[in-house]
Design a protein around this motif. Sequence first.
Motif, PDB file in Angstrom:
ATOM      1  N   ILE A 157      21.004  -4.606 -24.944  1.00 16.22           N
ATOM      2  CA  ILE A 157      20.822  -3.181 -24.626  1.00 16.22           C
ATOM      3  C   ILE A 157      20.952  -2.945 -23.123  1.00 16.22           C
ATOM      4  O   ILE A 157      21.583  -1.984 -22.684  1.00 16.22           O
ATOM      5  N   GLN A 158      20.392  -3.847 -22.338  1.00 13.71           N
ATOM      6  CA  GLN A 158      20.452  -3.690 -20.884  1.00 13.71           C
ATOM      7  C   GLN A 158      21.886  -3.782 -20.363  1.00 13.71           C
ATOM      8  O   GLN A 158      22.225  -3.165 -19.374  1.00 13.71           O
ATOM      9  N   LYS A 159      22.693  -4.582 -21.053  1.00 13.82           N
ATOM     10  CA  LYS A 159      24.064  -4.772 -20.578  1.00 13.82           C
ATOM     11  C   LYS A 159      25.047  -3.776 -21.202  1.00 13.82           C
ATOM     12  O   LYS A 159      26.213  -3.721 -20.819  1.00 13.82           O
ATOM     13  N   ASN A 160      24.564  -2.983 -22.171  1.00 11.16           N
ATOM     14  CA  ASN A 160      25.446  -2.053 -22.873  1.00 11.16           C
ATOM     15  C   ASN A 160      25.837  -0.875 -21.971  1.00 11.16           C
ATOM     16  O   ASN A 160      24.981  -0.278 -21.326  1.00 11.16           O
ATOM     17  N   THR A 161      27.115  -0.544 -21.932  1.00 12.19           N
ATOM     18  CA  THR A 161      27.539   0.562 -21.052  1.00 12.19           C
ATOM     19  C   THR A 161      28.153   1.733 -21.807  1.00 12.19           C
ATOM     20  O   THR A 161      28.355   2.795 -21.256  1.00 12.19           O
ATOM     21  N   THR A 162      28.472   1.518 -23.100  1.00 13.22           N
ATOM     22  CA  THR A 162      29.073   2.627 -23.847  1.00 13.22           C
ATOM     23  C   THR A 162      28.176   3.031 -25.007  1.00 13.22           C
ATOM     24  O   THR A 162      27.385   2.221 -25.497  1.00 13.22           O
TER      25      THR A 162
END
Length: 393
Positions: A157-162
């Motif tokens: 979740i922390q690395k999700n950008t879209t």
Amino acid sequence: MKKKSLLNKLVDKYESSKSFVGKNRQNQSFSIRPEKIFPKYLDDEEVDFFAEVNDSIKDLESNEFISVDWTKGCIAKKISLNVNHLNDVYKYIDRQPRKQTQEWLLSVFDKYQNNACELLQNYFKVQRCRIEENQNVEFFNSNEKDFEDSIRAVDYIQKNTTEILIRNASLALFKDSKRLENIASTIEALMRKYGDYDGCDDILAECNVVRTPTQVLVKGNANICLDTQIIDLSKIEGDIGFSTKSIDDITFVEVLGCRVVTIENLTSFYTYENNNDFVIYLGGFHNAVKREFIKKIYNSNPSKTYMHFGDIDAGGFYILKHLRTKTGVNFLPMKMDIETLQLYKDCVKTLSTEDRKRLEKLLGDNEFKDVIAYMLENDCKLEQENVTCLTQC
DNA sequence: GAGAAATGGATCGAGGGTGA
DNA sequence: TCACCCTCGATCCATTTCTC
């Protein structure tokens, strides 16, 4: 059953002791009086119960799991754990030694440490110290699968950008569409404690993991160019909604009036008489989709005035600050001041303890210090639905 | 056995989770 | 949303152990 209760109690004492950590300066024994666990043990009317407990104690004593101080009347006065036979005790009560659990937790920290997001790095650092101090690891409820899944999910979740639907994210992570929702409360609690999510009601949505696709509602005086089509909002009486995909396709926005106003609550969005303004419904905390949309507007219309209209409470101020930080646009507060509180004094609500804490945190902020001091002094907050917003450019 | 030091237990309040 | 329950940490006091 009685034997296991007794041994578990003694092992609890051992595992929370200085001897367990190796920091004891004196020799220790771990003992308990049987009546502490079995209150009826010394009850003269409970003869059968007394005999049953005594049999259990004698049985454990013969296995050398415990040593017992007996009185002359065959009453067990003190029962002490035999730490030389701890391994056998753990096997007997079918309990995983705390050391083993701590080693497993450390191995999980090691496994994810190098590639983990910053939030998890901080979390691991704190938990390693807690293990050293023999404190429980936060957000670990003894279920190893839940814990490791939560760590994986937080990192994802922390690395999700879209923008992604929560069930799709769950499938990608666990091949199970509902797993992420099952552990969402733990994940959000961890992220709230170790991340920067003050005032955010829906942390997953803030990180672009949404339950339903984001829609941005707009109305007012602007032209929106969607691919090759131009939509003249001023000719539409109501509002219009854009999905994530449509927002991507917007090439530019021409604001015809002089103000862009973001609104926190849906009811206020519908009742807001926009006159000449271009109005955007944020829906509480904004996510990346909404922020990108705002940046698009700002890039095409940098000379306009940008305002935010929200609740006069801690959440409202947090959202405004967050909006400014994340978009880089200097939004001005609209009707979030002492005058509005005084004007609508009949509609205000009292502050909860939590409200007070959050407001006190914001007191250091020069911009809002007067209104916050007024709110604390007069024990009041105001929801924006109460504020009629007839504003002129 | 007495006094000192170390350690544990009891209690309370705060905070978070859970279920109605 | 609210009440209830559980856990955790802080504090104070009691108990245990050590040293003389």
